[in-house]
Design a protein around this motif. Structure first.
Motif, PDB file in Angstrom:
ATOM      1  N   ILE B  77       0.858  -1.198   0.000  1.00 25.33           N
ATOM      2  CA  ILE B  77       0.000   0.000   0.000  1.00 25.33           C
ATOM      3  C   ILE B  77       0.895   1.250   0.000  1.00 25.33           C
ATOM      4  O   ILE B  77       0.713   2.183  -0.782  1.00 25.33           O
ATOM      5  N   SER B  81       1.564   3.749  -3.309  1.00 26.56           N
ATOM      6  CA  SER B  81       1.137   5.145  -3.149  1.00 26.56           C
ATOM      7  C   SER B  81       2.334   6.085  -3.292  1.00 26.56           C
ATOM      8  O   SER B  81       2.239   7.118  -3.964  1.00 26.56           O
ATOM      9  N   HIS B 172      -4.107   0.264  -5.214  1.00 26.56           N
ATOM     10  CA  HIS B 172      -3.459   1.475  -4.701  1.00 26.56           C
ATOM     11  C   HIS B 172      -2.806   2.293  -5.788  1.00 26.56           C
ATOM     12  O   HIS B 172      -2.643   3.515  -5.638  1.00 26.56           O
ATOM     13  N   SER B 176      -4.138   6.058  -6.065  1.00 22.66           N
ATOM     14  CA  SER B 176      -3.156   7.143  -5.996  1.00 22.66           C
ATOM     15  C   SER B 176      -3.144   7.972  -7.269  1.00 22.66           C
ATOM     16  O   SER B 176      -2.811   9.154  -7.234  1.00 22.66           O
ATOM     17  N   PRO B 185      -5.439   7.617   0.021  1.00 26.14           N
ATOM     18  CA  PRO B 185      -5.298   6.198  -0.364  1.00 26.14           C
ATOM     19  C   PRO B 185      -4.700   5.355   0.775  1.00 26.14           C
ATOM     20  O   PRO B 185      -5.105   4.208   0.975  1.00 26.14           O
ATOM     21  N   GLY B 189      -6.539   2.251   2.472  1.00 21.54           N
ATOM     22  CA  GLY B 189      -5.878   0.939   2.494  1.00 21.54           C
ATOM     23  C   GLY B 189      -5.771   0.387   3.899  1.00 21.54           C
ATOM     24  O   GLY B 189      -6.057  -0.792   4.149  1.00 21.54           O
TER      25      GLY B 189
END
Lengths: 304, 252
Positions: B77, B81, B172, B176, B185, B189
């Motif tokens: 994650i 991102s 993600h 993003s 995000p 997550g």
């Protein structure tokens, strides 16, 4: 026949919402080889227009042509010939200047030697290995121009590149752009909200206000407007009587803040008018020429 | 193809000295380092696992056990991102959108770099596992265990975990791309991941892609093929993500 324009738009409209139309029938004609100053006060629609030209905003109506080719159909070809700097510099702050250039060198597929060429051009060779996070704003702007020049474009689109620069930085930027235009034949479209900042370098000017073009032409055409708008100011002892004398002389006169303004005239005619005023027993305290400078034309054109 | 490869080279250069790169290195070596410290403190190596099971396999799975449920999805994650946010943080999307390349190239090159970084993380994690097994083995056990290194087993397990990560990577990446800040995000997550962990025992938890690496670890019997589901999720998310990204009103 090849189009004389590097950029040509017609009926470009843009709405942020149904009620809010930000561009109204923008007709932009940037001749090949020109330095085109795109002027307008903040919020006039300059950046929106430039974003539309480059496809950063989805076009809603109208057409955009670069070198006689429609942008949508020839996007990649057009972008291969166009360098741009829109608003704040787009630089990777954790990378050095050279690494930033390499990011684009991979995409543009230009030779590595080009890195040094563009760094030399923008006078950043000595800071090539410095991280961009340690750069001043002026250095960042110059590096952004170096990136825009990496692939040797025929056209540069610069959105307020001298924003935040000191006077020396503005002069340096101006010299660089003139050099690029004269020596490499690059057509430049540069936006600004200050006429004084770009009037020394532009060959053509477009003025936008409230989302509509209010002037487009050569710098000389704007100069003519300047001459046409110049006036002679009289300050006399008897304003009302003087007004009558001036009108009887065949001039249209206006009264502004206790002073009389008449359109620009030849010196000999001016001397005759002065003589008549004196003969009518009026004391003339002041005769002065008020030139309509480019800045005041710009302000007049962009007055609500 | 050339355009795509050049774009990947460009995207990969952007990760140099970035937070995502440091996360990849630190995340890869974190669990093995803890094991290494543990072994050194206790004064023995992987031979202490006994001879009933292959000590390499046991050590490998123990490391994965600590990684799979929370740290792996969390790391992904963060990495997905962070890599995507490089453009937002540096105000560089607009420049990327006016690069003379197809929009799909830009989209896939960035995704490929995230996948490559995940692969790099797997390599660092595996190297870390080897180091954490070998150093104490030579220090305290007088050499490596007699049972050979089960390369094929390692490869199989790594591949399974890698496939299980793909939907979270895609989710993600897309989030993003669409949301211009790092926190939203990440918050999303984290919330879904915690929710998934709370409901991990639920029989339909396999619908949450955040549970996949945990389910691989647990080897839970499921009514569907988890790896096919994972690949399907990934494909759908990548296609939907491209559509959304391409139809953004304002680019950059």
């Amino acid at each position: 026949m090849q189009s004389p324009y590097a950029i040509e738009t017609s009926n470009l409209n843009y709405y942020f919402s149904k009620q809010e139309q930000v561009l109204k029938n923008i007709q932009l004609h940037v001749p090949v080889g020109a330095i085109y100053g795109f002027l307008g006060p903040n919020g006039a629609g300059k950046t929106t227009t430039l974003r539309l030209l480059l496809g950063l905003l989805k076009k809603q109506s109208g057409s955009v042509k670069f070198f006689d080719k429609h942008f949508e159909e020839h996007r990649i070809d057009i972008l291969k010939n166009t360098g741009s700097l829109i608003e704040a510099p787009s630089l990777y702050h954790h990378l050095t200047a050279v690494e930033n250039l390499k990011v684009w060198q991979h995409i543009y597929q230009c030779p590595m030697a080009r890195l040094n060429d563009v760094l030399q051009l923008v006078k950043l060779t000595h800071t090539a290995n410095k991280k961009v996070s340690q750069f001043s704003l002026g250095m960042k702007q110059r590096l952004s121009i170096a990136i825009a020049l990496m692939h040797q474009p025929r056209l540069l689109i610069l959105d307020e590149p001298s924003n935040g620069l000191d006077p020396a930085g503005i002069a340096e930027m101006r010299d660089l752009l003139i050099q690029l235009n004269k020596q490499q034949g690059i057509t430049i479209l540069i936006s600004s909200h200050l006429l004084s900042e770009i009037e020394k370098m532009v060959s053509h000017i477009g003025i936008i206000h409230h989302g509509a073009m209010v002037f487009e032409g050569t710098a000389q055409q704007l100069q003519l407007k300047q001459q046409a708008g110049s006036v002679v100011v009289f300050q006399t002892s008897q304003t009302q009587v003087a007004l009558g004398v001036i009108e009887a002389f065949g001039c249209s006169a206006q009264l502004k803040e206790g002073r009389i303004t008449v359109p620009q005239m030849e010196n000999q005619k001016l001397a005759q008018l002065n003589k008549q005023l004196v003969e009518a027993g009026i004391d003339v305290f002041e005769i002065s020429q008020q030139k309509n400078d480019l800045e005041s034309i710009f302000i007049d054109l962009t007055k609500a | 193809m050339k355009e795509y490869i050049n774009s990947i080279r460009s995207e990969h250069l952007k990760t140099k000295r970035s937070a995502a790169m440091w996360l990849c290195v630190a995340g890869g070596f974190f669990i093995p380092l803890i094991y290494l410290i543990g072994f050194i403190k206790m004064g023995h190596g992987i031979k202490s696992y006994g001879t009933i099971v292959n000590p390499w396999e046991k050590h490998f799975m123990l490391c994965w056990q600590n990684m799979a449920l929370f740290l792996l999805p969390m790391g992904i994650i963060l990495a997905a991102s962070l890599i995507t946010q490089i453009e937002y943080k540096n105000n560089a999307w607009k420049q990327l959108h006016v690069a003379p390349q197809k929009p799909i190239t830009t989209y896939l090159a960035k995704l490929s770099v995230i996948l490559y970084m995940t692969l790099k993380f797997f390599v660092f994690f595996n190297v870390g596992i080897f180091i954490s097994a070998m150093v104490p083995a030579f220090m305290f056990d007088g050499g490596l265990p007699e049972s050979g290194i089960p390369w094929l087993f390692f490869l199989k397990v790594n591949t399974k975990f890698f496939i299980s990560c793909l939907p979270v990577i895609a989710t993600h990446y897309v989030l993003s791309l669409m949301i211009g800040n790092f926190i939203a995000p990440l918050g999303f997550g984290l919330a879904v991941l915690i929710g998934t962990l709370i409901g991990f025992r639920w029989e339909y938890i396999y619908f949450s892609p955040y549970s996949f690496s945990g389910l691989v670890m647990q080897q839970r019997h499921l009514p569907i093929n988890l790896y096919l589901l994972s690949l399907l999720y990934f494909l759908v998310l990548v296609v939907v993500g491209y559509y959304l990204h391409q139809n953004k009103k304002q680019k950059g």
